[in-house]
Design a protein around this motif. Structure first.
Motif, PDB file in Angstrom:
ATOM      1  N   MET A 185      76.239  49.919  26.557  1.00 12.87           N
ATOM      2  CA  MET A 185      75.444  49.350  26.067  1.00 12.87           C
ATOM      3  C   MET A 185      75.700  48.305  26.051  1.00 12.87           C
ATOM      4  SD  MET A 185      74.554  50.147  22.612  1.00 12.87           S
ATOM      5  CE  MET A 185      73.438  49.475  21.859  1.00 12.87           C
ATOM      6  N   ILE A 186      74.741  47.448  27.210  1.00 14.51           N
ATOM      7  CA  ILE A 186      74.166  46.207  27.634  1.00 14.51           C
ATOM      8  C   ILE A 186      73.567  45.519  26.701  1.00 14.51           C
ATOM      9  CG2 ILE A 186      73.373  44.547  29.180  1.00 14.51           C
ATOM     10  CD1 ILE A 186      76.138  45.714  29.968  1.00 14.51           C
ATOM     11  N   GLY A 187      72.581  46.216  25.834  1.00 12.79           N
ATOM     12  CA  GLY A 187      71.520  45.684  24.738  1.00 12.79           C
ATOM     13  C   GLY A 187      70.654  46.603  24.531  1.00 12.79           C
ATOM     14  N   GLU A 188      70.318  46.349  23.373  1.00 10.14           N
ATOM     15  CA  GLU A 188      68.389  47.375  23.525  1.00 10.14           C
ATOM     16  C   GLU A 188      68.035  47.249  23.910  1.00 10.14           C
ATOM     17  OE1 GLU A 188      68.533  47.904  19.117  1.00 10.14           O
ATOM     18  OE2 GLU A 188      70.924  48.431  18.425  1.00 10.14           O
ATOM     19  N   CYS A 189      66.327  47.298  23.990  1.00 12.30           N
ATOM     20  CA  CYS A 189      65.400  47.784  24.746  1.00 12.30           C
ATOM     21  C   CYS A 189      64.738  46.035  23.898  1.00 12.30           C
ATOM     22  CB  CYS A 189      64.382  48.659  24.738  1.00 12.30           C
ATOM     23  SG  CYS A 189      62.427  47.976  25.183  1.00 12.30           S
ATOM     24  N   GLY A 190      64.314  46.133  22.838  1.00 12.35           N
ATOM     25  CA  GLY A 190      63.431  44.495  22.365  1.00 12.35           C
ATOM     26  C   GLY A 190      62.699  44.241  22.537  1.00 12.35           C
ATOM     27  N   CYS A 191      61.560  45.995  22.544  1.00  9.07           N
ATOM     28  CA  CYS A 191      60.112  46.126  22.765  1.00  9.07           C
ATOM     29  C   CYS A 191      59.605  46.140  21.103  1.00  9.07           C
ATOM     30  CB  CYS A 191      60.175  47.070  23.315  1.00  9.07           C
ATOM     31  SG  CYS A 191      60.186  48.951  22.309  1.00  9.07           S
ATOM     32  N   GLY A 192      60.605  46.372  20.110  1.00 11.35           N
ATOM     33  CA  GLY A 192      60.172  46.206  18.785  1.00 11.35           C
ATOM     34  C   GLY A 192      59.352  47.088  18.353  1.00 11.35           C
ATOM     35  N   ASP A 193      59.003  48.128  19.114  1.00 11.16           N
ATOM     36  CA  ASP A 193      58.120  49.219  19.092  1.00 11.16           C
ATOM     37  C   ASP A 193      58.789  50.357  18.080  1.00 11.16           C
ATOM     38  OD1 ASP A 193      55.558  49.042  20.049  1.00 11.16           O
ATOM     39  OD2 ASP A 193      56.736  49.928  22.158  1.00 11.16           O
ATOM     40  N   ASP A 194      57.905  51.267  16.749  1.00  7.60           N
ATOM     41  CA  ASP A 194      59.143  51.502  15.918  1.00  7.60           C
ATOM     42  C   ASP A 194      59.407  53.072  16.822  1.00  7.60           C
ATOM     43  OD1 ASP A 194      56.546  52.784  15.774  1.00  7.60           O
ATOM     44  OD2 ASP A 194      56.574  52.460  13.521  1.00  7.60           O
ATOM     45  N   PHE A 195      58.926  53.824  17.781  1.00  6.02           N
ATOM     46  CA  PHE A 195      59.636  54.994  18.459  1.00  6.02           C
ATOM     47  C   PHE A 195      60.661  54.845  19.346  1.00  6.02           C
ATOM     48  CE2 PHE A 195      55.651  53.220  20.242  1.00  6.02           C
ATOM     49  CZ  PHE A 195      56.286  53.300  21.455  1.00  6.02           C
ATOM     50  N   CYS A 196      60.575  53.227  19.382  1.00 14.58           N
ATOM     51  CA  CYS A 196      61.085  53.280  20.674  1.00 14.58           C
ATOM     52  C   CYS A 196      63.220  53.037  20.264  1.00 14.58           C
ATOM     53  CB  CYS A 196      61.054  52.205  21.526  1.00 14.58           C
ATOM     54  SG  CYS A 196      61.731  51.244  22.697  1.00 14.58           S
ATOM     55  N   GLN A 197      63.940  53.924  20.983  1.00 11.04           N
ATOM     56  CA  GLN A 197      65.617  53.090  20.883  1.00 11.04           C
ATOM     57  C   GLN A 197      66.220  53.155  21.611  1.00 11.04           C
ATOM     58  OE1 GLN A 197      67.472  55.658  17.156  1.00 11.04           O
ATOM     59  NE2 GLN A 197      65.622  56.899  18.766  1.00 11.04           N
ATOM     60  N   SER A 198      65.771  53.418  23.129  1.00  7.96           N
ATOM     61  CA  SER A 198      65.381  52.618  24.288  1.00  7.96           C
ATOM     62  C   SER A 198      67.000  51.401  24.892  1.00  7.96           C
ATOM     63  CB  SER A 198      64.991  52.146  25.700  1.00  7.96           C
ATOM     64  OG  SER A 198      63.973  53.253  25.823  1.00  7.96           O
ATOM     65  N   ILE A 199      68.192  52.047  25.422  1.00  5.09           N
ATOM     66  CA  ILE A 199      69.148  51.033  25.925  1.00  5.09           C
ATOM     67  C   ILE A 199      69.366  50.880  27.030  1.00  5.09           C
ATOM     68  CG2 ILE A 199      71.926  51.607  25.680  1.00  5.09           C
ATOM     69  CD1 ILE A 199      71.864  53.722  23.442  1.00  5.09           C
ATOM     70  N   ARG A 200      69.276  49.645  27.159  1.00  6.08           N
ATOM     71  CA  ARG A 200      69.894  48.639  28.835  1.00  6.08           C
ATOM     72  C   ARG A 200      71.320  48.869  28.706  1.00  6.08           C
ATOM     73  NH1 ARG A 200      70.056  43.450  29.030  1.00  6.08           N
ATOM     74  NH2 ARG A 200      69.680  43.284  27.068  1.00  6.08           N
ATOM     75  N   THR A 201      70.837  49.118  29.768  1.00  2.00           N
ATOM     76  CA  THR A 201      72.745  49.596  30.892  1.00  2.00           C
ATOM     77  C   THR A 201      73.866  48.996  31.986  1.00  2.00           C
ATOM     78  OG1 THR A 201      72.421  51.819  32.114  1.00  2.00           O
ATOM     79  CG2 THR A 201      72.573  52.239  30.111  1.00  2.00           C
ATOM     80  N   SER A 202      72.392  47.880  32.658  1.00  4.95           N
ATOM     81  CA  SER A 202      72.794  47.645  32.893  1.00  4.95           C
ATOM     82  C   SER A 202      71.489  45.472  32.760  1.00  4.95           C
ATOM     83  CB  SER A 202      72.492  47.447  34.617  1.00  4.95           C
ATOM     84  OG  SER A 202      72.645  46.936  35.338  1.00  4.95           O
ATOM     85  N   ASP A 203      72.297  44.688  33.212  1.00  2.00           N
ATOM     86  CA  ASP A 203      71.533  43.242  33.210  1.00  2.00           C
ATOM     87  C   ASP A 203      70.290  43.705  33.866  1.00  2.00           C
ATOM     88  OD1 ASP A 203      72.574  42.138  31.236  1.00  2.00           O
ATOM     89  OD2 ASP A 203      74.252  41.253  32.361  1.00  2.00           O
TER      90      ASP A 203
END
Length: 107
Positions: free
Chosen positions: A40-58
């Motif tokens: 888990m490199i980071g969370e999406c960060g879009c701020g949408d309340d329906f999104c919990q996406s995960i970045r797994t690579s830079d």
């Protein structure tokens, strides 16, 4: 010394269990094996309340992944789970419209 990012399976074990099951069901055996080792490199960060996406690579935001990219949509019981894969490597786990992910309780 730089600390490694946590494995997604350590942060969200139920999600990884579900991904393994759905990938095997879709005939994506290699990805079902690979998902155990994504970090888990980071969370999406879009701020949408329906999104919990995960970045797994830079990866630079707003840039295409380029050659070798494919999208792997899965069929969960609720919401959407979609993987961005580049040459067999899971780069991004898109998690939309699903109940909040739960982190394991730390003892």
């Amino acid at each position: 010394m730089e600390q490694e990012s946590p494995l997604v399976r350590e942060v969200f074990p139920e999600l990884v269990d579900e991904l393994v099951h759905l990938l095997e069901k879709e005939g994506e055996r290699e990805l079902a094996i690979c998902v155990w080792d994504v970090r888990m490199i980071g969370e999406c960060g879009c701020g949408d309340d329906f999104c919990q996406s995960i970045r797994t690579s830079d990866h630079p935001g707003g840039q295409p992944y380029g050659p070798g990219r494919r999208c792997v949509p899965l069929l969960p019981s609720s919401g959407d789970l979609i993987l961005d894969v580049v040459y067999g490597r899971i780069m991004y786990i898109e998690i939309l419209g699903r109940p909040p992910l739960r982190r394991p309780v730390q003892a």
